[in-house]
Design a protein around this motif. Structure first.
Motif, PDB file in Angstrom:
ATOM      1  N   LYS A   1       4.921   5.349  -5.008  1.00  0.00           N
ATOM      2  CA  LYS A   1       5.309   4.489  -6.076  1.00  0.00           C
ATOM      3  C   LYS A   1       6.757   4.662  -7.301  1.00  0.00           C
ATOM      4  O   LYS A   1       7.495   4.302  -6.836  1.00  0.00           O
ATOM      5  CB  LYS A   1       4.167   3.758  -6.223  1.00  0.00           C
TER       6      LYS A   1
ATOM      7  N   TYR B   1       0.849  -1.525  -0.211  1.00  0.00           N
ATOM      8  CA  TYR B   1       0.249  -0.465   0.117  1.00  0.00           C
ATOM      9  C   TYR B   1       1.170   1.112   0.139  1.00  0.00           C
ATOM     10  O   TYR B   1       1.438   1.167   0.703  1.00  0.00           O
ATOM     11  CB  TYR B   1      -0.844   0.301   0.949  1.00  0.00           C
TER      12      TYR B   1
ATOM     13  N   TRP C   1      -2.679  -2.377 -10.344  1.00  0.00           N
ATOM     14  CA  TRP C   1      -2.413  -2.375  -9.428  1.00  0.00           C
ATOM     15  C   TRP C   1      -4.292  -3.026  -8.867  1.00  0.00           C
ATOM     16  O   TRP C   1      -4.778  -3.420 -10.004  1.00  0.00           O
ATOM     17  CB  TRP C   1      -2.709  -0.706  -8.952  1.00  0.00           C
TER      18      TRP C   1
ATOM     19  N   ILE D   1      -3.395   1.336  -4.002  1.00  0.00           N
ATOM     20  CA  ILE D   1      -2.795   2.367  -4.514  1.00  0.00           C
ATOM     21  C   ILE D   1      -3.894   3.773  -3.984  1.00  0.00           C
ATOM     22  O   ILE D   1      -5.081   3.318  -3.625  1.00  0.00           O
ATOM     23  CB  ILE D   1      -2.701   3.263  -6.294  1.00  0.00           C
TER      24      ILE D   1
ATOM     25  N   TYR E   1      -0.472  -4.160  -6.223  1.00  0.00           N
ATOM     26  CA  TYR E   1      -0.065  -2.780  -5.271  1.00  0.00           C
ATOM     27  C   TYR E   1      -1.464  -2.352  -5.328  1.00  0.00           C
ATOM     28  O   TYR E   1      -2.727  -2.529  -5.732  1.00  0.00           O
ATOM     29  CB  TYR E   1      -0.208  -2.045  -6.360  1.00  0.00           C
TER      30      TYR E   1
ATOM     31  N   ASN F   1       7.867  -4.122  -8.808  1.00  0.00           N
ATOM     32  CA  ASN F   1       6.331  -4.614  -9.308  1.00  0.00           C
ATOM     33  C   ASN F   1       6.157  -6.099  -9.293  1.00  0.00           C
ATOM     34  O   ASN F   1       4.641  -5.649 -10.280  1.00  0.00           O
ATOM     35  CB  ASN F   1       7.397  -4.320 -11.141  1.00  0.00           C
TER      36      ASN F   1
END
Length: 304
Positions: A238, A232, A268, A254, A252, A248
């Motif tokens: 990021k 997070y 994400w 975001i 994710y 990567n």
């Protein structure tokens, strides 16, 4: 020699001496200097002071410039970052905000800051027009801080049918291995729970050391729970500090508020789109999220 009578000596008149006063010059309207010029004085001997006065047009121009600077600064720092709040909502509006378009799986995240939660009331959102399916809860921070509401909320979330997850707030000043051990002691994840989350918002003093330490935490958590952790962070954080192939590979979550879409261009899975949501059963404002996929895809992300 004859002596004077004492009486006569006392009564004898005393001779007074007079001093001559120096001649004074008469005040004139001007006084000659050594060079022969006269200094500017009035008839009373006072100097005349000439003060520069700003033209009225300059005064109003300066006033207008200061006002314009104030308006620009006020807009840039207080209006522009939150302009999305006042935009007309042409799509779906629910839970006090305009929901992002094109997402069917909604969720939220909480900590002790939300106070006591009425989970029975909150459960009604699962059958609402825009169902709330999942919830993340803060479990730990650093190497020794446990969220006081975590255990109760974590149990209640499962009882009331929410897909639940737990996150750790990372402190770059504390040993990464110690933080991982603390999270493992604090959180007992079960089948059907979402993978553990690392909340990273503070860079610390050394950028390279931060990346090394984060990898230590992530590897230790993955080895223990047998599932890849979720990262997070904000899209800016990021892009600036974690934009390489090593990080990567993680799913994710975001954070990007008051926007029509996520500016981060990479892959994400979750998007925290606002921090001013309103949900029944929670008195304080709450963060709202969407999942980038279907409900079945979300369930496939959980611990088997």
């Amino acid at each position: 020699m004859t002596k004077k009578s004492p009486i006569l000596a006392v009564n004898e008149p005393v001779k007074k001496t007079t001093r001559k006063r120096p001649a004074t010059r008469k005040a004139t309207g001007s006084k000659k200097t050594a060079s022969g010029r006269t200094s500017g004085r009035t008839s009373k001997g006072k100097k005349t002071i000439r003060r520069w006065q700003m033209p009225s047009w300059c005064y109003y121009l300066l006033l207008g410039f200061i006002g314009a600077c104030f308006v620009i600064c006020f807009y840039y720092f207080f209006i522009r970052p939150y302009a999305y709040r006042w935009k007309p909502c042409y799509g779906m509006k629910a839970y006090g905000v305009c929901l992002p378009y094109g997402f069917e799986v909604h969720g939220f995240d909480v900590s002790h800051h939300q106070g006591q939660i009425d989970w029975s009331e909150l459960q009604k959102t699962q059958t609402a027009p825009f169902p709330v399916r999942f919830v993340f809860m803060k479990a730990s921070e650093g190497g020794d801080f446990s969220d006081t509401a975590f255990i109760h909320n974590f149990d209640e979330a499962r009882k009331h049918g929410f897909i639940r997850g737990a996150y750790h707030f990372y402190n770059p000043k504390t040993d990464a291995s110690r933080q991982a051990d603390f999270f493992i002691r604090s959180v007992k994840l079960e089948s059907g729970d979402l993978p553990p989350v690392l909340d990273i918002e503070v860079r610390g003093e050394d950028e390279k050391k931060l990346r090394r330490d984060l990898k230590v935490w992530l590897d230790k958590i993955e080895d223990y729970y047998r599932v890849k952790p979720i990262l997070y962070t904000s899209y800016k954080f990021k892009t600036r500090y974690l934009n390489d192939s090593v990080f990567n590979s993680y799913p994710y979550w975001i954070a990007h508020y008051y926007a029509d879409s996520v500016e981060y261009k990479g892959q994400w899975r979750f998007w925290q789109h606002t921090d001013v949501g309103r949900l029944p059963g929670i008195r304080e404002d709450v963060d709202l999220n969407v999942f980038n996929g279907t409900l079945d895809e979300l369930k496939r992300m959980t611990i088997p």
